[in-house]
Design an enzyme around this catalytic site. Structure first.
Site, PDB file in Angstrom:
ATOM      1  N   SER A 130       0.891  -1.180  -0.164  1.00 51.42           N
ATOM      2  CA  SER A 130       0.040  -0.055   0.070  1.00 51.42           C
ATOM      3  C   SER A 130       0.904   1.429   0.119  1.00 51.42           C
ATOM      4  O   SER A 130       1.961   1.163   0.600  1.00 51.42           O
ATOM      5  CB  SER A 130      -0.965   0.059   1.229  1.00 51.42           C
ATOM      6  N   TYR A 168      -1.348  -0.228  10.148  1.00 46.84           N
ATOM      7  CA  TYR A 168      -1.375  -0.528   8.823  1.00 46.84           C
ATOM      8  C   TYR A 168       0.065  -0.285   8.390  1.00 46.84           C
ATOM      9  O   TYR A 168       0.617  -0.760   7.289  1.00 46.84           O
ATOM     10  CB  TYR A 168      -2.542   0.093   8.058  1.00 46.84           C
TER      11      TYR A 168
END
Length: 241
Positions: free
Chosen positions: A145, A158
């Site tokens: 990501s 995350y």
């Protein structure tokens, strides 16, 4: 008629019950691969299987929580017994956790995000590496990501997990330099998925690219023609990093 670029290839795809994993698994099967679809959600796997069978292809469904690490090991052993190798590994399953200040993150949430995004992928590499080495052209792709590098406020678990995933996959790429294995990372950017909706609840999903639109760019990264390794392919710019 779809070209069978993955004819007779054995492809393991995690997080295959929805979103990016579902789209990749379906298209790999359409292009001739036998897909081993791994996910926790049985209903999503069954829907995928229905689509794959309707298109005249085949899949093996594996309902598995990837934090069941012994289960990951059993999967590797079962694949060796049945196929003697795998040719493609897509590490797509992920966990977002909560969007909150680091000091407010529940330890259980932190542990889950690390377990799914980092440790489960390490266990996959550990169990699937011997099988990839038995392929004439093993290919791996792990979904990262932009959060791994942007490190936005409140995205601590995350962002940290995806940064660790990138370090791990790049290390694995270096360790397999003299083998036929090529392993890379994908930064898909904003995609219309359930995880994105959870992270950005006010966002209009109609403004986002669908997983299906992403797939035609992903499959070349898994083909025998891909000679890149240890790199990140960014969908937004259509470029390697």
């Amino acid at each position: 008629m779809t070209d069978k670029h993955f004819e007779n290839r054995i492809a393991v795809v995690t997080g295959a019950s929805r979103g990016i994993g579902y789209a990749i698994a379906r298209e790999l099967a359409a292009q001739g691969a036998h897909v081993v679809a791994v996910a926790r959600t049985v209903g999503g796997l069954e829907a995928l299987d229905d689509e794959i069978r309707a298109a005249g292809s085949s899949a093996t469904l594996v309902p598995l929580d990837l934090t069941d690490y012994a289960g990951v090991d059993r999967l590797g052993a079962a694949l060796y017994e049945r196929f003697g190798r795998i040719d493609v590994l897509v590490g797509n399953a992920g966990a977002l956790g909560t969007i909150t200040p680091l000091a407010h993150v529940d330890p259980k949430v932190w542990d889950e995000v690390m377990a799914v995004n980092v440790t489960a992928n390490w266990r996959l590499i550990r169990s699937m590496d011997p099988l990839l080495r038995l392929s004439t052209a093993g290919r791996g792709l792990f979904v990262s990501s932009g959060a791994a590098k942007s490190r936005r406020a409140y995205w601590g678990p995350y962002s940290t997990a995806k940064a660790a995933l990138e370090a791990m996959v790049e290390t694995y790429a270096k360790e397999t330099e003299i083998t036929p294995i090529k392993v890379n990372l994908l930064d898909p950017g904003p995609i219309r998925t359930a995880m994105r909706a959870k992270a950005m609840p006010g966002e209009d999903p109609a403004t986002l690219v669908t997983p299906e639109a992403l797939v035609s760019y992903i499959l070349p990264l898994l083909s025998t023609d891909c000679e890149m390794s240890g790199r990140i392919w960014q969908f937004r710019t259509k470029a390697w990093f």
